[in-house]
Design an enzyme around this catalytic site. Structure first.
Site, PDB file in Angstrom:
ATOM      1  N   PRO A 292       0.825  -1.210   0.000  1.00 55.91           N
ATOM      2  CG  PRO A 292       0.018  -1.020   2.183  1.00 55.91           C
ATOM      3  CD  PRO A 292       0.849  -1.898   1.293  1.00 55.91           C
ATOM      4  CB  CYS A 362       3.891  30.538 -17.371  1.00 53.49           C
ATOM      5  SG  CYS A 362       3.499  31.671 -18.666  1.00 53.49           S
TER       6      CYS A 362
HETATM    7  N1  LLP Z   1       3.142  -1.529  -5.987  1.00 57.80           N
HETATM    8  C1  LLP Z   1       3.435  -1.275  -7.268  1.00 57.80           C
HETATM    9  C2  LLP Z   1       4.190  -2.244  -8.034  1.00 57.80           C
HETATM   10  C3  LLP Z   1       3.011  -0.077  -7.853  1.00 57.80           C
HETATM   11  O1  LLP Z   1       3.286   0.156  -9.132  1.00 57.80           O
HETATM   12  C4  LLP Z   1       2.306   0.869  -7.078  1.00 57.80           C
HETATM   13  C5  LLP Z   1       1.872   2.142  -7.651  1.00 57.80           C
HETATM   14  C6  LLP Z   1       2.027   0.553  -5.736  1.00 57.80           C
HETATM   15  C7  LLP Z   1       2.456  -0.657  -5.219  1.00 57.80           C
HETATM   16  C8  LLP Z   1       1.306   1.496  -4.824  1.00 57.80           C
HETATM   17  O2  LLP Z   1       0.017   1.785  -5.251  1.00 57.80           O
HETATM   18  P1  LLP Z   1      -0.965   2.622  -4.289  1.00 57.80           P
HETATM   19  O3  LLP Z   1      -1.232   1.767  -3.086  1.00 57.80           O
HETATM   20  O4  LLP Z   1      -0.243   3.869  -3.906  1.00 57.80           O
HETATM   21  O5  LLP Z   1      -2.140   2.881  -5.111  1.00 57.80           O
HETATM   22  N2  LLP Z   1       0.882   8.769  -9.670  1.00 57.80           N
HETATM   23  C9  LLP Z   1      -0.414   8.122  -9.593  1.00 57.80           C
HETATM   24  C10 LLP Z   1      -0.311   6.770  -8.941  1.00 57.80           C
HETATM   25  C11 LLP Z   1       0.649   5.846  -9.642  1.00 57.80           C
HETATM   26  C12 LLP Z   1       0.780   4.527  -8.933  1.00 57.80           C
HETATM   27  C13 LLP Z   1       1.955   3.765  -9.438  1.00 57.80           C
HETATM   28  N3  LLP Z   1       2.175   2.507  -8.811  1.00 57.80           N
HETATM   29  C14 LLP Z   1      -1.375   9.013  -8.826  1.00 57.80           C
HETATM   30  O6  LLP Z   1      -0.985  10.125  -8.452  1.00 57.80           O
HETATM   31  O7  LLP Z   1      -2.535   8.662  -8.642  1.00 57.80           O
END
Ligand code: LLP
Length: 432
Positions: A292, A362
């Site tokens: 997470p 900008c």
């Molecule tokens: N594990 C892997 C292999 C991942 O690629 C990711 C997220 C996570 C865990 C964690 O996911 P989470 O629990 O945070 O959803 N920049 C985007 C989110 C990109 C997520 C990339 N990978 C945003 O701002 O929503």
């Protein structure tokens, strides 16, 4: 009622974050400012650990996905809470190791790790390097051989699950740059290749289906698909894999109208599926890892801004411009992400105005939120954008040579700087 419980209001009618007065924080540390409630971060970590203990007999490891918010203090917190971390670059690995994070509890991701990154991982003894492709597999075997070490690896698999989330943040389907595809036989080939490599120890497989997902079903489905693959691997190679990494991606509440976060429910259902399915398929119940990110830091963070101009365009809209923008929060520009906005010094007044909160870059698309309902604001007021703890600081940029804000941790009302505000000297120091 505000969207997250780590903010409240005090007798002055000011917003408080983690018990600290947001206006006093803005005065002491300046704006824009990222503020985190340390207790909230720890509480979220503990919820995941407790649910792993309760529903899966503790036979697993919670690894915080540090791409959501990476800095030394965050790795220290994870270390104190005794969990693992997921890193996705040499920079995140370096930062984690720099505070003495135990390498065995680090999971190293990335679809195109460089030889230098892989060497650093092998040298420091990273517990699980998640290999994305055959080129990397071969390169890693050679690197481990030259270091005289055996590297623990997992393989990233695309389970073929199409999760319901934003196109840019879903990853489990076949058309994705991440991992080996199951359908094409590529994944089985990779498993066999990995098992044949002398300097690599295949600990298990990994799948991650996307981010900001509320529905538990796709996670259960991914677990089933992966376990069926474990059965096939056992049948074809005789090898029983020990571990299964189910990734992250659990949704958080950005708006009051969003669904409730159900992390306990996630572990409950996924654990039941893994237990019953592995039994049914005649394979070992695996040690589980989960990753997470957003769900640990998202609601624990908020961003404070000072309002500059308030521009009313009759019949069109009202722009409230703030002293930050897409440089510290690119998520609206990228994904049209929702956020709740509150005027910190008028937190108890009614929200009667519908406005667009704009940044100072900008760029017309430099907006933080459109059509959001807030208190009537004036220049000099402090605006707070809630639930910005994930993927804001970590995706911040220096566009327009704007320095990145400071990060402040608040614990029981006491604030301390976790990351200093960038200076102009720092952003131009590599210029020749
Ligand atoms: N594990 C892997 C292999 C991942 O690629 C990711 C997220 C996570 C865990 C964690 O996911 P989470 O629990 O945070 O959803 N920049 C985007 C989110 C990109 C997520 C990339 N990978 C945003 O701002 O929503």
């Amino acid at each position: 009622m505000l969207v997250t419980k780590c903010v409240s209001t005090n007798l002055k009618g000011h917003l408080t974050i983690g018990g600290a007065d947001a206006i006093e924080l803005a005065e002491e540390f300046g704006t824009p400012l990222y503020v985190y409630s340390e207790n909230k971060i720890r509480q979220k970590i503990r919820e995941f650990v407790l649910s792993m203990n309760k529903y899966y007999n503790g036979n697993g490891l919670v690894c915080y996905a540090s791409k959501a918010f990476s800095c030394k203090e965050m790795y220290r917190i994870c270390m104190q809470e005794n969990i693992g971390v997921d890193v996705v670059s040499g920079g995140e690995l370096y930062t984690a190791l720099s505070v003495g994070f135990p390498a065995e509890k680090i999971v190293f991701h990335g679809n195109n790790k460089t030889p230098e990154e892989l060497s650093a991982a092998v040298e420091s003894g990273v517990g699980r390097i998640v290999v994305d492709n055959i080129t990397e597999l071969k390169m890693l075997d050679e690197i481990a051989a030259s270091e005289g070490k055996t590297a623990g690896i997992m393989l990233r698999i695309k389970p073929g699950i199409d999760a319901h989330t934003h196109d840019f943040i879903k990853t489990g389907q076949i058309d994705s740059k991440f991992g080996f595809a199951l359908e094409t036989g590529e994944a089985m080939e990779a498993v066999k290749a990995a098992l044949g490599m002398k300097n690599l120890k295949l600990r298990g497989l990994h799948s991650h289906i996307g981010s900001q997902i509320f529905d538990v079903d796709p996670f259960c489905l991914a677990a089933k698909v992966m376990l069926e693959f474990y059965r096939d691997i056992k049948a074809e190679t005789g090898v029983e894999l020990e571990e299964l990494n189910l990734g992250g991606g659990f949704g958080i509440k950005y708006l009051r109208s969003d669904a409730h976060e159900a992390y306990g429910e996630y572990m409950k259902q996924v654990s039941a599926v893994v237990h019953s399915f592995s039994h049914e398929l005649g394979i070992k119940t695996p040690f589980i890892l989960i990753e997470p990110g957003r769900s640990i830091v998202g609601v624990a963070g908020a961003t404070l801004y000072t309002v500059g101009s308030v521009k009313k365009i009759p019949g069109v809209r009202t722009y409230v411009s703030v002293d930050g923008g897409m440089t510290d929060n690119p998520r609206y520009a990228l994904y049209k992400s929702d956020y709740e906005v509150v005027c910190a010094n008028r937190a108890e007044e009614d929200r009667t105005e519908i406005v667009t909160v704009a940044g100072k870059c900008c760029e017309s698309g430099d907006l933080i939120q459109e059509n959001t309902k807030i208190q009537p604001v004036k220049p000099g007021d402090i605006l707070t954008v809630l639930s910005t703890g994930a993927y804001n600081y970590s995706m911040a940029s220096n566009y327009n040579r704007i320095p990145r804000p400071a990060v402040v941790m608040v614990k029981d009302g006491e604030a301390r700087v976790a990351v200093k505000r960038e200076t102009y000297d720092q952003i131009s120091q590599n210029d020749i």
